[in-house]
Design an enzyme around this catalytic site. Structure first.
Site, PDB file in Angstrom:
ATOM      1  N   VAL A 150      60.492  42.500  40.656  1.00 59.98           N
ATOM      2  CA  VAL A 150      60.708  42.472  39.204  1.00 59.98           C
ATOM      3  C   VAL A 150      61.011  43.838  38.592  1.00 59.98           C
ATOM      4  O   VAL A 150      61.337  43.931  37.415  1.00 59.98           O
ATOM      5  CB  VAL A 150      59.540  41.806  38.423  1.00 59.98           C
ATOM      6  CG1 VAL A 150      59.385  40.353  38.806  1.00 59.98           C
ATOM      7  CG2 VAL A 150      58.256  42.596  38.573  1.00 59.98           C
ATOM      8  N   ALA A 155      49.600  48.487  37.439  1.00 59.64           N
ATOM      9  CA  ALA A 155      49.456  49.855  36.940  1.00 59.64           C
ATOM     10  C   ALA A 155      48.940  50.705  38.095  1.00 59.64           C
ATOM     11  O   ALA A 155      48.230  50.204  38.973  1.00 59.64           O
ATOM     12  CB  ALA A 155      48.473  49.904  35.774  1.00 59.64           C
ATOM     13  N   TYR A 195      40.210  49.319  31.549  1.00 62.69           N
ATOM     14  CA  TYR A 195      41.470  48.548  31.584  1.00 62.69           C
ATOM     15  C   TYR A 195      42.657  49.415  31.157  1.00 62.69           C
ATOM     16  O   TYR A 195      43.790  49.195  31.569  1.00 62.69           O
ATOM     17  CB  TYR A 195      41.336  47.291  30.711  1.00 62.69           C
ATOM     18  CG  TYR A 195      42.248  46.164  31.134  1.00 62.69           C
ATOM     19  CD1 TYR A 195      42.176  45.615  32.419  1.00 62.69           C
ATOM     20  CD2 TYR A 195      43.176  45.628  30.251  1.00 62.69           C
ATOM     21  CE1 TYR A 195      43.008  44.576  32.806  1.00 62.69           C
ATOM     22  CE2 TYR A 195      44.013  44.579  30.617  1.00 62.69           C
ATOM     23  CZ  TYR A 195      43.923  44.066  31.904  1.00 62.69           C
ATOM     24  OH  TYR A 195      44.747  43.038  32.281  1.00 62.69           O
ATOM     25  N   LYS A 200      49.529  44.734  28.463  1.00 61.66           N
ATOM     26  CA  LYS A 200      49.281  43.326  28.115  1.00 61.66           C
ATOM     27  C   LYS A 200      49.531  43.069  26.620  1.00 61.66           C
ATOM     28  O   LYS A 200      49.992  41.987  26.246  1.00 61.66           O
ATOM     29  CB  LYS A 200      47.842  42.915  28.479  1.00 61.66           C
ATOM     30  CG  LYS A 200      47.580  42.828  29.981  1.00 61.66           C
ATOM     31  CD  LYS A 200      48.380  41.730  30.654  1.00 61.66           C
ATOM     32  CE  LYS A 200      47.928  41.514  32.102  1.00 61.66           C
ATOM     33  NZ  LYS A 200      48.864  40.644  32.843  1.00 61.66           N
TER      34      LYS A 200
END
Length: 259
Positions: free
Chosen positions: A70, A100, A160, A167
């Protein structure tokens, strides 16, 4: 009973099965139970071998398994051209892909590198746009696209970091794509899944604490399972959700409603 899901023999592309714990594998299992034809994409040979093993163990048959990177437009185009040639019509796509660099998840968010930021965005958010563009010509009967998100998109979840920003970008992308593709009767939604022990989750340093906290505090007093995420994804792909697009649907035992 009447087939209320109307998924029998529908051609659904599932992207992002890394191993048996992947959310994408949960989605695939639910799709199989509803009688759909499942087409898989994989990035690396390693994933391909794991996928073949999972299918063999489950006695399941893939309609096609196609290589797709991708981060590369030509690879995406080639993959969907091949899928289109094999199945004719695509009825749905589950995009369960994010990445990531580990070093960008370890320290403080402020330390995120320029390259790391761009790579997380490219892999986790832009890829949905590229996939939508490549699959659209084959979605001639309308259909449903589902992306996988997480609460870190709208709240700070420790560790995160740059993934949370990616996101957030993914969730905005879902809304803009929903607006673009609605005229073709293609719906675009995201599932915001609660914490599930996946390969991706291993990269988040505080993951065990997160699981424990959810169990203690979520309204349903439990963590969600891969099956629950798979079943909701199936519902969002099916005839049942035909009036819904541009939404972020939480499958997280209700954890997101808490203050």
């Amino acid at each position: 009973m009447e087939d209320i899901l109307q998924m029998k023999d529908k051609n659904i592309v599932v992207m992002g099965v890394a191993n048996q714990r992947s959310l994408a594998w949960g989605v695939a299992k639910s799709l199989y139970q509803a009688g759909a034809n499942v087409i898989f994409t994989y990035r690396k040979e390693r994933s391909y071998k794991k996928l073949e093993k999972l299918l063999a163990e489950g006695g399941l048959d893939a309609k096609a398994i196609v290589q797709c990177d991708v981060n590369n437009d030509e690879s995406i185009q080639r993959a969907f051209t091949e899928i289109g040639e094999k199945v004719g019509v695509i009825h749905g796509v589950c995009h369960s892909i994010a990445f990531a660099h580990a070093e960008d998840l370890k320290g403080d968010f402020i330390e995120t590198s320029r390259d790391g930021f761009a790579f997380a965005q490219d892999t986790s958010a832009y890829s949905l746009i590229a996939v939508a563009k490549a699959s659209q010509p084959y979605m001639t009967e309308g259909g449903s696209m589902i992306a996988m998100s997480y609460l870190g998109a709208e709240r700070v979840v420790e560790g995160y970091n740059v993934m949370g920003v990616a996101k957030a970008s993914l969730e905005a992308t879902v809304r803009y794509l929903a607006s673009d593709l609605g005229k073709n009767q293609i719906r675009v939604n995201a599932i915001s899944a609660g914490a599930v022990r996946t390969l991706a989750a291993k990269g988040v340093p505080s993951f065990n604490e997160i699981l424990h906290k959810i169990e203690e505090t979520a309204p349903l007093k439990k963590n969600v399972t891969q099956e629950e995420v798979g079943d909701m994804t199936l519902a969002m792909m099916s005839h049942l959700s035909r009036g819904v697009t541009g939404e972020i649907v939480y499958v997280d035992s209700g954890y997101n409603i808490l203050g």
